[in-house]
Design an enzyme around this catalytic site. Sequence first.
Site: not given
Length: 669
Positions: A313, A155
């Site tokens: 995710e 991320e």
Amino acid sequence: MTAARPWPLGVDGIAYGGDYNPEQWPREVRLEDIDLMREAGVTLVSVAIFAWATLEPREGEYDFAWLDEVMDDLAGAGIKVALATATASPPPWLTRHHPEILPLTQDGTVLGQGGRQAYAVTSPLFREYALRMTRVMAERYGDHPALALWHVDNELGCHVPHDYSEHAAVAFRGWLERRYGTIEELNAAWGTAFWSQRYDSFHEILPPRAAPTYANPTQQLDFARFSSDELLTHYRALRDVLREVTPQIPATTNLMLSSATKWMDYFSWAEDLDLIANDHYLIAAEERGQIELALAADLARGVAGGDPWILMEHSTSAVNWQPRNRAKGRGEMLRNSLSHVARGADGIMFFQWRQSKAGAEKFHSAMVPHAGRDSDVWSNTVALGRALEALAPVHGSRVLSRVAIVVDYPSWWASELDSHPTQALRYNEELLRWYTAFWDLGISVDMVPTGTDLTGYELVLAPTLYTVRDQDADRLAEAARAGAQVVITFFSGIVDENDHVRLGGYPGAFRDLLGVRTEEFYPLLEGETLHLDDGTRADLWSEKTHLEGADAVRSWADGPLHGWPAVTRNPTGEGAAWYVAARPTADGLEALLTEIVAAAGVEPAVPGLHRDVEAVRRFAEDGTTYLFVLNHSDRDQVVQVSGREMLTGTDVEGAVTVHAGSAAVLQES
Ligand code: GAL
């Protein structure tokens, strides 16, 4: 229609798994993990994302024994690995020896060690360490049979999308020199004749750090562009090492596409990612959070250019980082997962495999919860594994939409800058409002960047496309001429890419296409609403718009612009261009969109469903279609279908009941 992008090696069907952090657990737990993964049908796990400090406890001293063992165990069980570069969080020894790699906030605060992601992406020294770690990982595990995919960092930009350090200042100057060539060009682009901002050389330029008042808007916009580019540059540098050492292994990084992630222009990243991976978390306080989830999934498909992508995710149940972390309701985890699959995801993964015992995320749900196997979460984990196994044939099929929404990150950044007609405009809220109206009508949409050829769509919406280049504005006009209903909403086409106003009346870039000319904006005050002549209301925005070829579709029924047009339509070529110079409340928006959809001749996937029943179709190359019906409502829904229901493996013909909270996937005949 075949998937153009590479896929994790050796992973068939719909990939299933999650982040796996074995460094938090002793050997006996890791052995149990393997058994449980088999039980659940896990096929892919992301490993070593935050393992740098465990793998390299002291500079240059490595401890790979545990990871070797984990990789071997996983390979032995036939489970594939998305192996991380392990660079997502520098170890404490690195920031202690080199505090100069730490990032700086706009107001001059240094962000320190002790959480995660404590690095300035622009620091050359950090880059050097990260490249070294990446090479070490690639050389050690490049030939490992479990390795299926590289997971670069994690991320990027999640906690530090913007860094204002000296490193950032240097890199920003370099970026600007490459963009403008000369300081005169920059002065012209930034409009520095205003407020004595003229620069004599690139050395004088700083990131837009805290200042006495509004910073130069073009400086702010360019800093946003630069920051997104720098994160991508970092990804590229790491990816290049992986390509050099292991050219056969695809590489990606997990994006955060959602209606809340503003600062990374992921459309511009897409080309550099071998496959698109996204992370998405439901906002618990959102009553109909499934709509925002669907928007995020459609965005991920848009960034993937329509190719299959991986949901890297999401959560099995509650998260830990919202103000109140609601557990998921009955069937919700399955519906969430299938909504992503319905919208093109060919992999469903979670943060994380086993719920942590210690650390900041110990109350974040996982596939194996604190409670162990005797729990709803574990049953759901196993059930989802079975469901995804049954959906294996869906892999590679595509969603085909007749509606496109043009999404533009620079417009998001620039439309929300300070010193504007209203500070209450939120680009992402506009996007979500329109998306919701399409959802309520049961119509699936593609989310596409500016510059896309839009001529194949029946309906194209550009919400608040504030900054636009001529050639991108032309794409919308071409679509209208080719027969589409093109809808442009207020505060679009206002400025060029340097944030300079297009003169002669708003909405500058679209005046001719829309057949209107606005002389002045009339933003509404907080809480203020005005009536439209269809009896509905609108808030936030109004403007004094002259018809110059267009017809009024709605007019203001009260307020200072009583009688002036609020929504217009201009027939163009085979299609038409609509201007929505108002922000209708939900009922008004739905009524308006119903008219536009009718003009476009677009139909829902399945007509007549309750608005909280989601129905989306995927199309395979061989002509097979897969219809996903996800019932988010509290009422049973009867659907007329025929084919094979894949989750139960039963043939169905005619009326099928999809129970409240449950889901069905039909392989249609
Ligand atoms: C993501 C992150 C994961 C985990 C998760 C919790 O942002 O990539 O490591 O922190 O959030 O929801």
